[in-house]
Design an enzyme around this catalytic site. Structure first.
Site, PDB file in Angstrom:
ATOM      1  N   ALA A 129       4.259  -9.196   1.130  1.00 35.24           N
ATOM      2  CA  ALA A 129       6.159  -9.568   0.935  1.00 35.24           C
ATOM      3  C   ALA A 129       6.842  -8.824   1.846  1.00 35.24           C
ATOM      4  CB  ALA A 129       6.848  -8.235  -0.207  1.00 35.24           C
ATOM      5  N   LEU A 131       6.618  -5.751   3.607  1.00 40.06           N
ATOM      6  CA  LEU A 131       6.468  -4.295   3.400  1.00 40.06           C
ATOM      7  C   LEU A 131       5.479  -3.512   4.299  1.00 40.06           C
ATOM      8  CD1 LEU A 131       7.801  -4.058   0.087  1.00 40.06           C
ATOM      9  CD2 LEU A 131       9.407  -4.574   2.194  1.00 40.06           C
ATOM     10  N   SER A 132       4.903  -4.638   5.421  1.00 38.94           N
ATOM     11  CA  SER A 132       3.932  -3.702   6.131  1.00 38.94           C
ATOM     12  C   SER A 132       2.741  -2.660   5.808  1.00 38.94           C
ATOM     13  CB  SER A 132       4.295  -2.647   7.139  1.00 38.94           C
ATOM     14  OG  SER A 132       3.489  -2.535   8.452  1.00 38.94           O
ATOM     15  N   SER A 133       1.691  -3.491   4.165  1.00 38.17           N
ATOM     16  CA  SER A 133       0.628  -2.946   3.519  1.00 38.17           C
ATOM     17  C   SER A 133      -0.887  -2.896   4.470  1.00 38.17           C
ATOM     18  CB  SER A 133       0.473  -4.145   2.459  1.00 38.17           C
ATOM     19  OG  SER A 133       0.001  -5.107   2.579  1.00 38.17           O
ATOM     20  N   ASP A 178       5.533  -0.763  13.576  1.00 32.28           N
ATOM     21  CA  ASP A 178       5.286  -0.844  11.338  1.00 32.28           C
ATOM     22  C   ASP A 178       4.838   0.340  11.595  1.00 32.28           C
ATOM     23  OD1 ASP A 178       6.396  -2.842  11.018  1.00 32.28           O
ATOM     24  OD2 ASP A 178       4.151  -4.976  10.471  1.00 32.28           O
TER      25      ASP A 178
END
Length: 388
Positions: A129, A131-133, A178
């Site tokens: 998404a 969101l920098s998993s 990130d």
């Protein structure tokens, strides 16, 4: 589940997987980039914030030099000897935690002399998404190993370790934003990061006082930084800098764009123009937040999306629709966030209009025949920390 519940479950799963108690549970957040896209690897400016979606790492040291990792998102248990770990041996999800161990070795840690470790990873950061998993995994493992190996590495350096793991072990040519957001974030604040000097400042966002929230619109169009157009965009930026005779696009100002247009092809020029104007927008956002507050930054967010759509060409139809529908429903400003080619858009939204924005975007996607988006709010939150 609450975050406390997930941390406790991670510790329980560690015991189930490895037959002993973990030494502790550490967590790190995903991030939203408020503004400053594809500027980080050009030594520019970014303004991300840590979010209240996190990854947990239950970690316990071993008596040998072996590292084993498991996770809630794979049935695989991956095992490797630390003394021999290298990017060529790593693949899939395990490259993120094991890549951190390798990158610490590149930073001067003698891996052959360290205790091995077992680690179990759990997360509620959406994958794919934007969101920098990935950075959330890296940073949770990094602070765990830093503590348990008694390394006492400062967080800006740990961010560089995480970036090295992402670049070399995973193979994604990303910048340092990130990991910096995940490690340095604070509640209701953003991290204003100079990606050349790595100096950072905490900037008060003021969302809570202004009655605002960030609405995430996950388009469900999955992206991958290691493939697709990310590397091509980075190469265009490097070509543009070379044509202008500068070290990086950080050294190019808006006033230089007329000359840039004359000496490079149209596509390279537009890539350059995005980065140069995006740097200017980051600085304008920080200044506006400090002088006028968050209600005044909407037009800057909108302009950022137009630049990514038209000049950098990293948006997709679903992201464009999400932005338009959110603005029509009353969002103050909206833009795609993350590396692009899918992922999520963000909408700075008055609390009273969150339901309206959610409904309008959902209806627009249904009418267009797109997969239903996942829509939720995030709160600017604290960075990586020990949980248990």
């Amino acid at each position: 589940m609450t975050h406390d519940d997930i941390a406790a479950q991670a510790a329980a799963d560690f015991r189930s997987q490895f037959g002993r108690a973990a030494d502790g549970v550490w967590s790190a957040p995903g991030r939203v980039n408020l503004i400053g896209e594809h500027t980080d690897y050009n030594e520019g400016f970014v303004l991300p914030f840590a979010i209240d979606r996190r990854t947990w790492a239950a970690v316990g040291l071993r008596d040998d030099n072996t590292a084993r990792v498991t996770s809630t998102f794979s049935d695989d248990e991956v095992e490797i000897e630390l003394s021999t770990v290298g990017p060529e041996q790593l693949e899939g999800w395990s490259a993120y935690p094991l890549g951190i161990a390798w990158a610490l070795g590149q930073n001067g840690v003698e891996l052959a002399e360290q205790h091995g470790f077992d680690a179990h990873i759990a997360s509620d950061v959406p994958v794919g998404a934007g969101l920098s998993s990935s950075a959330a995994i890296e940073c949770a493992v990094a602070i765990a190993l830093d503590e348990r190996w008694q390394l006492a590495i400062d967080r800006p350096t740990l961010a560089r370790v995480g970036q090295l793991a992402e670049n070399e072990a995973v193979g994604a040519p990303t910048g340092i934003m990130d990991q910096s957001a995940s490690l340095l974030g604070r509640r209701d604040s953003a991290v204003f990061l100079d990606c050349r000097s790595l100096r950072s400042e905490i900037v008060d966002l003021g969302f809570a006082a202004a009655g605002l929230a960030i609405v995430i619109i996950d388009t469900k169009v999955s992206h991958s930084h290691a493939t697709g157009g990310y590397a091509a965009r980075r190469a265009s930026c490097e070509a543009g800098a070379a044509a202008l005779g500068v070290e990086s696009l950080r050294d190019v100002g808006v006033a230089d764009l007329d000359r840039a247009r004359e000496i490079m092809d149209d596509e390279t020029f537009r890539r350059v123009r995005h980065v140069v104007t995006e740097n200017a927008r980051v600085l304008a956002t920080v200044r506006t937040l400090r002088e006028s507050g968050p209600l005044a930054i909407g037009e800057i967010l909108d302009a950022s999306h137009v630049s990514m759509r038209d000049d950098f060409e990293i948006s997709v139809a679903e992201l464009d629709l999400a932005v338009v529908a959110a603005r029509e429903a009353g969002a103050i400003g909206a833009r795609m966030t993350g590396g692009g080619f899918g992922g999520a858009a963000i909408a700075l939204t008055p609390l009273a209009l969150i339901d309206e924005v959610t409904a309008r975007v959902g209806e627009a996607f249904a009418q267009a025949g797109y997969t239903a988006p996942e829509i939720f709010t995030v709160t600017p939150s604290d960075g990586a920390k020990r949980e248990l």
